[in-house]
Motif scaffolding. Structure first.
Motif, PDB file in Angstrom:
ATOM      1  N   ASN A 100       0.841  -1.193   0.000  1.00  0.00           N
ATOM      2  CA  ASN A 100       0.000   0.000   0.000  1.00  0.00           C
ATOM      3  C   ASN A 100       0.880   1.248   0.000  1.00  0.00           C
ATOM      4  O   ASN A 100       1.703   1.434   0.915  1.00  0.00           O
ATOM      5  N   PHE A 101       0.716   2.071  -1.043  1.00  0.00           N
ATOM      6  CA  PHE A 101       1.540   3.271  -1.176  1.00  0.00           C
ATOM      7  C   PHE A 101       0.658   4.506  -1.341  1.00  0.00           C
ATOM      8  O   PHE A 101      -0.288   4.488  -2.141  1.00  0.00           O
ATOM      9  N   PRO A 102       0.949   5.577  -0.606  1.00  0.00           N
ATOM     10  CA  PRO A 102       0.303   6.855  -0.938  1.00  0.00           C
ATOM     11  C   PRO A 102       0.763   7.273  -2.317  1.00  0.00           C
ATOM     12  O   PRO A 102       1.964   7.240  -2.617  1.00  0.00           O
ATOM     13  N   SER A 103      -0.184   7.643  -3.175  1.00  0.00           N
ATOM     14  CA  SER A 103       0.165   7.829  -4.585  1.00  0.00           C
ATOM     15  C   SER A 103      -0.611   8.967  -5.219  1.00  0.00           C
ATOM     16  O   SER A 103      -1.645   9.428  -4.699  1.00  0.00           O
ATOM     17  N   ILE A 104      -0.107   9.381  -6.363  1.00  0.00           N
ATOM     18  CA  ILE A 104      -0.805  10.311  -7.235  1.00  0.00           C
ATOM     19  C   ILE A 104      -1.081   9.584  -8.546  1.00  0.00           C
ATOM     20  O   ILE A 104      -0.205   8.921  -9.095  1.00  0.00           O
ATOM     21  N   ARG A 105      -2.310   9.693  -9.035  1.00  0.00           N
ATOM     22  CA  ARG A 105      -2.682   9.037 -10.285  1.00  0.00           C
ATOM     23  C   ARG A 105      -2.593  10.039 -11.426  1.00  0.00           C
ATOM     24  O   ARG A 105      -3.000  11.193 -11.320  1.00  0.00           O
ATOM     25  N   GLY A 106      -2.010   9.590 -12.553  1.00  0.00           N
ATOM     26  CA  GLY A 106      -1.938  10.425 -13.737  1.00  0.00           C
ATOM     27  C   GLY A 106      -2.360   9.640 -14.956  1.00  0.00           C
ATOM     28  O   GLY A 106      -2.623   8.429 -14.884  1.00  0.00           O
ATOM     29  N   VAL A 125       2.379   7.629  -9.281  1.00  0.00           N
ATOM     30  CA  VAL A 125       3.630   8.061  -8.660  1.00  0.00           C
ATOM     31  C   VAL A 125       3.506   7.845  -7.162  1.00  0.00           C
ATOM     32  O   VAL A 125       2.634   8.432  -6.517  1.00  0.00           O
ATOM     33  N   ALA A 126       4.357   6.979  -6.627  1.00  0.00           N
ATOM     34  CA  ALA A 126       4.275   6.613  -5.209  1.00  0.00           C
ATOM     35  C   ALA A 126       5.567   6.962  -4.491  1.00  0.00           C
ATOM     36  O   ALA A 126       6.652   6.982  -5.090  1.00  0.00           O
ATOM     37  N   MET A 127       5.445   7.248  -3.193  1.00  0.00           N
ATOM     38  CA  MET A 127       6.611   7.455  -2.348  1.00  0.00           C
ATOM     39  C   MET A 127       6.941   6.131  -1.651  1.00  0.00           C
ATOM     40  O   MET A 127       6.141   5.640  -0.840  1.00  0.00           O
ATOM     41  N   CYS A 128       8.089   5.542  -1.980  1.00  0.00           N
ATOM     42  CA  CYS A 128       8.456   4.238  -1.434  1.00  0.00           C
ATOM     43  C   CYS A 128       9.631   4.375  -0.460  1.00  0.00           C
ATOM     44  O   CYS A 128      10.659   4.979  -0.809  1.00  0.00           O
ATOM     45  N   ASP A 164       3.319  -6.308 -12.911  1.00  0.00           N
ATOM     46  CA  ASP A 164       2.575  -7.424 -13.486  1.00  0.00           C
ATOM     47  C   ASP A 164       1.792  -8.066 -12.350  1.00  0.00           C
ATOM     48  O   ASP A 164       2.326  -8.859 -11.574  1.00  0.00           O
ATOM     49  N   GLY A 165       0.534  -7.683 -12.225  1.00  0.00           N
ATOM     50  CA  GLY A 165      -0.271  -8.195 -11.128  1.00  0.00           C
ATOM     51  C   GLY A 165      -1.480  -7.305 -10.886  1.00  0.00           C
ATOM     52  O   GLY A 165      -1.691  -6.298 -11.563  1.00  0.00           O
ATOM     53  N   GLU A 166      -2.275  -7.674  -9.901  1.00  0.00           N
ATOM     54  CA  GLU A 166      -3.501  -6.945  -9.607  1.00  0.00           C
ATOM     55  C   GLU A 166      -3.187  -5.647  -8.866  1.00  0.00           C
ATOM     56  O   GLU A 166      -2.406  -5.630  -7.920  1.00  0.00           O
ATOM     57  N   ILE A 167      -3.779  -4.543  -9.323  1.00  0.00           N
ATOM     58  CA  ILE A 167      -3.609  -3.266  -8.638  1.00  0.00           C
ATOM     59  C   ILE A 167      -4.980  -2.622  -8.430  1.00  0.00           C
ATOM     60  O   ILE A 167      -5.955  -2.938  -9.120  1.00  0.00           O
ATOM     61  N   GLU A 168      -5.046  -1.704  -7.466  1.00  0.00           N
ATOM     62  CA  GLU A 168      -6.280  -0.965  -7.203  1.00  0.00           C
ATOM     63  C   GLU A 168      -5.906   0.402  -6.659  1.00  0.00           C
ATOM     64  O   GLU A 168      -5.054   0.511  -5.762  1.00  0.00           O
ATOM     65  N   PHE A 169      -6.505   1.445  -7.221  1.00  0.00           N
ATOM     66  CA  PHE A 169      -6.273   2.798  -6.726  1.00  0.00           C
ATOM     67  C   PHE A 169      -7.517   3.260  -5.988  1.00  0.00           C
ATOM     68  O   PHE A 169      -8.625   3.235  -6.524  1.00  0.00           O
ATOM     69  N   ILE A 170      -7.322   3.700  -4.732  1.00  0.00           N
ATOM     70  CA  ILE A 170      -8.442   4.138  -3.896  1.00  0.00           C
ATOM     71  C   ILE A 170      -8.260   5.615  -3.583  1.00  0.00           C
ATOM     72  O   ILE A 170      -7.365   5.988  -2.801  1.00  0.00           O
ATOM     73  N   PRO A 171      -9.067   6.513  -4.183  1.00  0.00           N
ATOM     74  CA  PRO A 171      -8.936   7.953  -3.907  1.00  0.00           C
ATOM     75  C   PRO A 171      -9.235   8.259  -2.449  1.00  0.00           C
ATOM     76  O   PRO A 171     -10.053   7.571  -1.801  1.00  0.00           O
ATOM     77  N   SER A 226     -10.856  18.221  -7.099  1.00  0.00           N
ATOM     78  CA  SER A 226      -9.502  18.732  -6.906  1.00  0.00           C
ATOM     79  C   SER A 226      -8.543  17.698  -6.330  1.00  0.00           C
ATOM     80  O   SER A 226      -7.332  17.873  -6.399  1.00  0.00           O
ATOM     81  N   SER A 227      -9.077  16.615  -5.762  1.00  0.00           N
ATOM     82  CA  SER A 227      -8.191  15.648  -5.098  1.00  0.00           C
ATOM     83  C   SER A 227      -8.516  14.196  -5.415  1.00  0.00           C
ATOM     84  O   SER A 227      -8.029  13.296  -4.742  1.00  0.00           O
ATOM     85  N   LYS A 228      -9.291  13.943  -6.453  1.00  0.00           N
ATOM     86  CA  LYS A 228      -9.678  12.572  -6.759  1.00  0.00           C
ATOM     87  C   LYS A 228      -8.513  11.727  -7.262  1.00  0.00           C
ATOM     88  O   LYS A 228      -8.595  10.501  -7.309  1.00  0.00           O
ATOM     89  N   ASP A 229      -7.411  12.385  -7.649  1.00  0.00           N
ATOM     90  CA  ASP A 229      -6.235  11.641  -8.116  1.00  0.00           C
ATOM     91  C   ASP A 229      -5.188  11.463  -7.020  1.00  0.00           C
ATOM     92  O   ASP A 229      -4.074  11.002  -7.284  1.00  0.00           O
ATOM     93  N   LEU A 230      -5.544  11.844  -5.791  1.00  0.00           N
ATOM     94  CA  LEU A 230      -4.689  11.585  -4.636  1.00  0.00           C
ATOM     95  C   LEU A 230      -5.286  10.421  -3.871  1.00  0.00           C
ATOM     96  O   LEU A 230      -6.489  10.423  -3.565  1.00  0.00           O
ATOM     97  N   GLY A 231      -4.493   9.402  -3.599  1.00  0.00           N
ATOM     98  CA  GLY A 231      -5.074   8.265  -2.911  1.00  0.00           C
ATOM     99  C   GLY A 231      -4.049   7.219  -2.527  1.00  0.00           C
ATOM    100  O   GLY A 231      -2.854   7.514  -2.374  1.00  0.00           O
ATOM    101  N   GLN A 232      -4.531   5.998  -2.431  1.00  0.00           N
ATOM    102  CA  GLN A 232      -3.672   4.880  -2.044  1.00  0.00           C
ATOM    103  C   GLN A 232      -3.655   3.854  -3.166  1.00  0.00           C
ATOM    104  O   GLN A 232      -4.706   3.461  -3.689  1.00  0.00           O
ATOM    105  N   LEU A 233      -2.443   3.456  -3.532  1.00  0.00           N
ATOM    106  CA  LEU A 233      -2.276   2.427  -4.546  1.00  0.00           C
ATOM    107  C   LEU A 233      -2.026   1.102  -3.848  1.00  0.00           C
ATOM    108  O   LEU A 233      -1.083   0.959  -3.068  1.00  0.00           O
TER     109      LEU A 233
END
Length: 365
Positions: free
Chosen positions: A8-14, A23-26, A81-88, A94-101
């Motif tokens: 689980n990574f805090p991420s920005i979706r583009g 884009v995630a901070m790891c 290569d695998g299952e992913i899910e983005f949760i805003p 203004s912030s729907k692309d900020l979330g958790q990957l």
């Protein structure tokens, strides 16, 4: 997807080319754990980079460890290569692309750009585990079967332009010799006016005489060091004493400085406007420092009497330039040019220099 069985990574979706990326901070500590490293684990048709150059890793790792307060690493780019899910975090425009990957634990990760950074981070963590909580940005692309990874690598590098070694030296504020080289250039009027600080080779119409990397490489030879080595106060003092004496002793440089000769004509007619000449003087300089520490200035001043003209084929053909008149700068020609300079100012050749000279003369015959 169950959060307990996922990364689980805090991420920005583009979005690029109609496809999502993230884009995630790891944390650095997980970088070696999630990315594939052993090239043999990856089928050749899916490898996204060249085989890793392991010789680069210690230098990069030391860079992190020795500069923990101001190191900088650019983003890693990777395929999933695998299952992913983005949760805003929320559905506000203004912030729907900020979330958790969320990425399934059984996913495969493959680095498209940054494999050497990944390996350097792993080595740095062995020395300084406290770095593990720091982060690096990772750009994730979803790629089922890792089928697009090679194209991603190709696209990322298609328009990449490497900086020149001169710019690298100019912008380097850590390397001792780079700093000394820039100080010498600033303090020496001819060098300050006629050094190109961006290019590594000069065009025939360039208004400059030398490139910054020529002077830096000459300084490496002057003190017998490799790039990145520590230099002593004695090394620094010798370099700073050497260049003003040298600049006074090259008649043609002073003619350019006085506007009596153009840099273009200098390069066209004399070898003193080329890197092979100046780097050869680095070899002459270290010899003088080692064997004539009290008289080296006298020998350098003798350079003012040498015929540097390219029409002087007896001295410079096959050394500084070839049969076609083209300047040639290799370790071999630099040494041959240094040999001739030593002979012309009355210095003996070392055993290895004499061996090289004998081979050259036999070939010339």
């Amino acid at each position: 997807m169950d959060a307990a069985f996922s990364y689980n990574f805090p991420s920005i979706r583009g979005v690029q080319a109609g496809k999502e990326y993230f884009v995630a901070m790891c944390p650095l500590r997980i970088i070696p754990k999630i990315f594939l490293f052993d090239e043999e684990e990856i089928p050749p048709e899916h490898r996204a980079q060249r085989i890793i150059n392991k010789a680069r890793i210690p230098e990069m790792a030391n860079y992190i460890v020795e500069n923990q307060n101001d190191y900088v690493f650019s983003s890693i780019t990777a395929s999933i290569d695998g299952e992913i899910e983005f949760i805003p975090f929320n559905n506000d425009t203004s912030s729907k692309d900020l979330g958790q990957l969320r990425i399934a634990l059984d996913s495969r990760f493959l680095i498209n750009d940054g494999q050497h950074r990944r390996a350097a981070i792993e080595e740095a963590l062995k020395i300084s585990p406290e770095l593990g909580n720091e982060t690096i940005s990772v750009v994730f692309f979803h790629d089922d079967g890792l089928k697009k990874s090679q194209q991603i690598f190709s696209d990322l590098n298609r328009h990449a332009v490497n900086t020149t070694s001169s710019i690298g030296i100019l912008y380097d504020h850590r390397d001792q010799l780079a700093m000394v080289t820039k100080d010498v250039i600033t303090a020496t009027p001819i060098l300050n006016r006629y050094t190109d600080k961006e290019r590594v080779s000069l065009s025939k119409n360039s208004p400059k005489i030398l490139a910054l990397n020529h002077i830096f490489n000459t300084n490496l030879k002057l003190i017998g060091k490799a790039k990145g080595d520590e230099i002593s106060k004695e090394d620094e003092d010798f370099i700073k004493q050497f260049w003003p004496i040298l600049c006074e002793s090259i008649v043609e440089w002073n003619l350019v400085f006085k506007k009596e000769l153009t840099p273009r004509d200098l390069r066209a007619n004399y070898i003193v406007g080329h890197g092979v000449f100046i780097e050869a003087l680095g070899l002459v300089g270290i010899y003088l420092r080692n064997y004539y520490p009290d008289k080296w200035e006298d020998y350098i001043k003798k350079l003012s009497k040498v015929d540097w003209n390219r029409s002087n084929t007896n001295d410079w053909l096959g050394r500084a330039f070839n049969q076609n008149g083209r300047i040639q700068k290799t370790s071999y020609t630099i040494q041959l040019t240094a040999n001739k300079i030593k002979q012309l100012i009355g210095l003996p050749l070392t055993e290895s220099e004499q061996t090289l000279e004998d081979k050259f003369c036999k070939g010339a015959v």
